[in-house]
Design a protein around this motif. Structure first.
Motif, PDB file in Angstrom:
ATOM      1  N   ALA A 155       0.830  -1.206   0.000  1.00  0.00           N
ATOM      2  CA  ALA A 155       0.000   0.000   0.000  1.00  0.00           C
ATOM      3  C   ALA A 155       0.863   1.254   0.000  1.00  0.00           C
ATOM      4  CB  ALA A 155      -0.933  -0.006   1.211  1.00  0.00           C
ATOM      5  N   ARG A 156       1.945   1.223   0.766  1.00  0.00           N
ATOM      6  CA  ARG A 156       2.852   2.387   0.807  1.00  0.00           C
ATOM      7  C   ARG A 156       3.533   2.591  -0.536  1.00  0.00           C
ATOM      8  NH1 ARG A 156       4.727   6.301   0.427  1.00  0.00           N
ATOM      9  NH2 ARG A 156       6.093   7.574   1.748  1.00  0.00           N
ATOM     10  N   ALA A 157       3.977   1.514  -1.162  1.00  0.00           N
ATOM     11  CA  ALA A 157       4.626   1.623  -2.470  1.00  0.00           C
ATOM     12  C   ALA A 157       3.644   2.103  -3.534  1.00  0.00           C
ATOM     13  CB  ALA A 157       5.222   0.268  -2.866  1.00  0.00           C
ATOM     14  N   LEU A 158       2.394   1.657  -3.426  1.00  0.00           N
ATOM     15  CA  LEU A 158       1.381   2.060  -4.391  1.00  0.00           C
ATOM     16  C   LEU A 158       1.115   3.560  -4.318  1.00  0.00           C
ATOM     17  CD1 LEU A 158      -0.638   0.884  -6.506  1.00  0.00           C
ATOM     18  CD2 LEU A 158      -2.324   0.817  -4.662  1.00  0.00           C
ATOM     19  N   GLY A 159       1.190   4.125  -3.125  1.00  0.00           N
ATOM     20  CA  GLY A 159       0.901   5.543  -2.954  1.00  0.00           C
ATOM     21  C   GLY A 159       2.118   6.437  -2.896  1.00  0.00           C
ATOM     22  N   GLU A 160       3.306   5.894  -3.124  1.00  0.00           N
ATOM     23  CA  GLU A 160       4.527   6.694  -3.029  1.00  0.00           C
ATOM     24  C   GLU A 160       4.507   7.849  -4.035  1.00  0.00           C
ATOM     25  OE1 GLU A 160       8.039   8.559  -2.967  1.00  0.00           O
ATOM     26  OE2 GLU A 160       6.986   7.513  -1.389  1.00  0.00           O
ATOM     27  N   PHE A 161       4.929   9.022  -3.565  1.00  0.00           N
ATOM     28  CA  PHE A 161       4.878  10.217  -4.402  1.00  0.00           C
ATOM     29  C   PHE A 161       6.225  10.957  -4.462  1.00  0.00           C
ATOM     30  CE2 PHE A 161       4.234  14.831  -4.797  1.00  0.00           C
ATOM     31  CZ  PHE A 161       3.622  14.893  -6.038  1.00  0.00           C
ATOM     32  N   GLY A 162       6.688  11.433  -3.305  1.00  0.00           N
ATOM     33  CA  GLY A 162       7.831  12.343  -3.286  1.00  0.00           C
ATOM     34  C   GLY A 162       9.104  11.788  -3.888  1.00  0.00           C
ATOM     35  N   VAL A 204      -8.318   0.527  -3.047  1.00  0.00           N
ATOM     36  CA  VAL A 204      -7.218  -0.442  -2.972  1.00  0.00           C
ATOM     37  C   VAL A 204      -6.550  -0.386  -1.607  1.00  0.00           C
ATOM     38  CG1 VAL A 204      -4.947  -1.049  -3.885  1.00  0.00           C
ATOM     39  CG2 VAL A 204      -6.803  -0.461  -5.452  1.00  0.00           C
ATOM     40  N   CYS A 205      -6.263   0.815  -1.114  1.00  0.00           N
ATOM     41  CA  CYS A 205      -5.565   0.954   0.166  1.00  0.00           C
ATOM     42  C   CYS A 205      -6.425   0.474   1.332  1.00  0.00           C
ATOM     43  CB  CYS A 205      -5.155   2.412   0.375  1.00  0.00           C
ATOM     44  SG  CYS A 205      -3.817   2.956  -0.709  1.00  0.00           S
ATOM     45  N   ILE A 206      -7.723   0.765   1.303  1.00  0.00           N
ATOM     46  CA  ILE A 206      -8.613   0.293   2.374  1.00  0.00           C
ATOM     47  C   ILE A 206      -8.677  -1.232   2.386  1.00  0.00           C
ATOM     48  CG2 ILE A 206     -11.027   0.177   3.110  1.00  0.00           C
ATOM     49  CD1 ILE A 206     -11.299   3.094   2.202  1.00  0.00           C
ATOM     50  N   ALA A 207      -8.764  -1.842   1.201  1.00  0.00           N
ATOM     51  CA  ALA A 207      -8.795  -3.301   1.111  1.00  0.00           C
ATOM     52  C   ALA A 207      -7.512  -3.912   1.667  1.00  0.00           C
ATOM     53  CB  ALA A 207      -9.003  -3.736  -0.336  1.00  0.00           C
ATOM     54  N   VAL A 208      -6.383  -3.306   1.331  1.00  0.00           N
ATOM     55  CA  VAL A 208      -5.100  -3.806   1.818  1.00  0.00           C
ATOM     56  C   VAL A 208      -4.998  -3.667   3.337  1.00  0.00           C
ATOM     57  CG1 VAL A 208      -2.611  -3.364   1.809  1.00  0.00           C
ATOM     58  CG2 VAL A 208      -3.860  -3.443  -0.344  1.00  0.00           C
ATOM     59  N   LEU A 209      -5.411  -2.523   3.866  1.00  0.00           N
ATOM     60  CA  LEU A 209      -5.328  -2.294   5.308  1.00  0.00           C
ATOM     61  C   LEU A 209      -6.250  -3.237   6.083  1.00  0.00           C
ATOM     62  CD1 LEU A 209      -5.159   1.610   5.392  1.00  0.00           C
ATOM     63  CD2 LEU A 209      -3.324   0.003   5.928  1.00  0.00           C
ATOM     64  N   LEU A 210      -7.445  -3.484   5.565  1.00  0.00           N
ATOM     65  CA  LEU A 210      -8.355  -4.427   6.219  1.00  0.00           C
ATOM     66  C   LEU A 210      -7.751  -5.830   6.252  1.00  0.00           C
ATOM     67  CD1 LEU A 210     -11.834  -3.329   4.805  1.00  0.00           C
ATOM     68  CD2 LEU A 210     -11.035  -3.136   7.175  1.00  0.00           C
ATOM     69  N   THR A 211      -7.161  -6.234   5.139  1.00  0.00           N
ATOM     70  CA  THR A 211      -6.533  -7.559   5.072  1.00  0.00           C
ATOM     71  C   THR A 211      -5.344  -7.645   6.019  1.00  0.00           C
ATOM     72  OG1 THR A 211      -7.180  -7.710   2.743  1.00  0.00           O
ATOM     73  CG2 THR A 211      -5.516  -9.266   3.534  1.00  0.00           C
ATOM     74  N   ALA A 212      -4.521  -6.594   6.033  1.00  0.00           N
ATOM     75  CA  ALA A 212      -3.354  -6.577   6.925  1.00  0.00           C
ATOM     76  C   ALA A 212      -3.786  -6.633   8.382  1.00  0.00           C
ATOM     77  CB  ALA A 212      -2.520  -5.326   6.666  1.00  0.00           C
ATOM     78  N   GLY A 213      -4.874  -5.939   8.722  1.00  0.00           N
ATOM     79  CA  GLY A 213      -5.369  -5.959  10.088  1.00  0.00           C
ATOM     80  C   GLY A 213      -5.832  -7.339  10.517  1.00  0.00           C
ATOM     81  N   ARG A 214      -6.445  -8.075   9.589  1.00  0.00           N
ATOM     82  CA  ARG A 214      -6.910  -9.429   9.916  1.00  0.00           C
ATOM     83  C   ARG A 214      -5.755 -10.413  10.055  1.00  0.00           C
ATOM     84  NH1 ARG A 214     -12.232 -10.371   9.644  1.00  0.00           N
ATOM     85  NH2 ARG A 214     -13.568  -8.733   8.806  1.00  0.00           N
ATOM     86  N   LEU A 215      -4.654 -10.123   9.375  1.00  0.00           N
ATOM     87  CA  LEU A 215      -3.506 -11.019   9.429  1.00  0.00           C
ATOM     88  C   LEU A 215      -2.563 -10.694  10.577  1.00  0.00           C
ATOM     89  CD1 LEU A 215      -2.652 -11.232   5.634  1.00  0.00           C
ATOM     90  CD2 LEU A 215      -3.541 -13.077   7.061  1.00  0.00           C
ATOM     91  N   ALA A 216      -2.718  -9.513  11.153  1.00  0.00           N
ATOM     92  CA  ALA A 216      -1.801  -9.096  12.209  1.00  0.00           C
ATOM     93  C   ALA A 216      -1.866 -10.054  13.383  1.00  0.00           C
ATOM     94  CB  ALA A 216      -2.147  -7.679  12.677  1.00  0.00           C
ATOM     95  N   PRO A 217      -0.697 -10.356  14.003  1.00  0.00           N
ATOM     96  CA  PRO A 217      -0.682 -11.255  15.155  1.00  0.00           C
ATOM     97  C   PRO A 217      -1.586 -10.711  16.253  1.00  0.00           C
ATOM     98  CG  PRO A 217       1.535 -10.865  14.342  1.00  0.00           C
ATOM     99  CD  PRO A 217       0.642  -9.927  13.609  1.00  0.00           C
ATOM    100  N   GLY A 218      -2.337 -11.597  16.876  1.00  0.00           N
ATOM    101  CA  GLY A 218      -3.208 -11.188  17.963  1.00  0.00           C
ATOM    102  C   GLY A 218      -4.623 -10.853  17.539  1.00  0.00           C
ATOM    103  N   HIS A 219      -4.858 -10.769  16.211  1.00  0.00           N
ATOM    104  CA  HIS A 219      -6.208 -10.457  15.755  1.00  0.00           C
ATOM    105  C   HIS A 219      -7.095 -11.690  15.925  1.00  0.00           C
ATOM    106  CE1 HIS A 219      -9.431  -8.767  13.275  1.00  0.00           C
ATOM    107  NE2 HIS A 219      -9.562  -9.991  12.790  1.00  0.00           N
ATOM    108  N   THR A 220      -8.268 -11.452  16.408  1.00  0.00           N
ATOM    109  CA  THR A 220      -9.232 -12.547  16.564  1.00  0.00           C
ATOM    110  C   THR A 220     -10.546 -12.111  15.974  1.00  0.00           C
ATOM    111  OG1 THR A 220      -9.866 -11.749  18.768  1.00  0.00           O
ATOM    112  CG2 THR A 220      -8.175 -13.478  18.650  1.00  0.00           C
ATOM    113  N   ALA A 221     -11.331 -13.073  15.532  1.00  0.00           N
ATOM    114  CA  ALA A 221     -12.619 -12.766  14.934  1.00  0.00           C
ATOM    115  C   ALA A 221     -13.500 -12.051  15.946  1.00  0.00           C
ATOM    116  CB  ALA A 221     -13.309 -14.057  14.465  1.00  0.00           C
ATOM    117  N   GLY A 222     -14.204 -11.022  15.421  1.00  0.00           N
ATOM    118  CA  GLY A 222     -15.117 -10.287  16.276  1.00  0.00           C
ATOM    119  C   GLY A 222     -14.504  -9.047  16.858  1.00  0.00           C
TER     120      GLY A 222
END
Length: 223
Positions: A155-162, A204-222
């Motif tokens: 997501a960061r690479a996709l939005g890189e600008f400067g 695209v960025c929201i989809a990536v962030l949601l997926t990353a949040g679900r994969l993050a260690p410690g995440h549980t359903a609900g």
């Protein structure tokens, strides 16, 4: 509108390539920092983390100095291999890779440090080589944290600008990525194109962030 989809395709190409590079390097360096103690380890970690806090334009300037024709390295690349990276999509990949690298490195290191070393020791006692221990024990235990970092880096690479603008410029169809195309569209008063690009980028960025949040260690359903 065709230019908008061209910019999207180029951005995906740059982001995917940069993410693949960072996956390999980030996992390797993250494992090294997590498992090995050596003089200068903290300094190396700080230097590799700099892109998280340093302005992208400053990173872009450094890349111009290092990769430009007037630099020793840039001149060597061009004279030896005929490679010129400034104002090319490959230059954009390098810029995006450097900016996004800490987002893979930090989660990878944390994931490796969180692994119970006794599990790896048990695998060694069973006769597995260090490579086998890494690929059959360490990596499977750390993959969630690593993948979450990889998605954030994408997501960061996709939005890189400067840094990308400094190194690759804004050549339509060649180096004009999504974020640069948004800037150019706004400057040109093309609000319809800018709105389309902003919506695509946001989705695209929201989809990536949601997926990353679900994969993050410690995440549980609900949660």
């Amino acid at each position: 509108m065709g230019a908008a989809w061209t910019a999207l395709a180029l951005s995906l190409k740059v982001a995917c390539t940069a993410t693949a590079i960072n996956l390999v390097l980030g996992v390797a360096v993250g494992y090294l920092l997590a498992r090995r103690r050596f003089p200068g380890r903290d300094l190396l970690d700080s230097i590799l983390t700099l892109p998280m806090v340093m302005p992208p334009t400053v990173l872009g300037y450094y890349l111009l100095v290092v990769l430009g024709r007037k630099s020793a390295f840039g001149a060597w690349l061009e004279d030896t291999f005929g490679i010129h990276l400034i104002f090319t999509w490959q230059g954009a990949v390098i810029a995006a890779s450097i900016v996004a690298f800490p987002l893979v490195l930090k989660p990878a290191r944390a994931a490796f440090e969180a692994i119970d070393g006794r599990l790896e020791d048990a695998a060694r006692v069973l006769g597995l080589s260090e490579w086998a221990v890494f690929f059959r024990v360490t990596l499977p235990l750390a993959w969630r944290g690593i993948l979450a970092g990889v998605l954030l880096a994408f997501a960061r690479a996709l939005g890189e600008f400067g840094a990308t603008l400094m190194v690759a410029g804004s050549i339509p169809g060649r180096t004009q990525t999504l974020s640069i195309a948004v800037y150019e569209a706004v400057q040109a008063g093309q609000d319809d194109v800018a709105n389309l690009l902003v919506i695509i980028t946001s989705v695209v960025c929201i989809a990536v962030l949601l997926t990353a949040g679900r994969l993050a260690p410690g995440h549980t359903a609900g949660h």
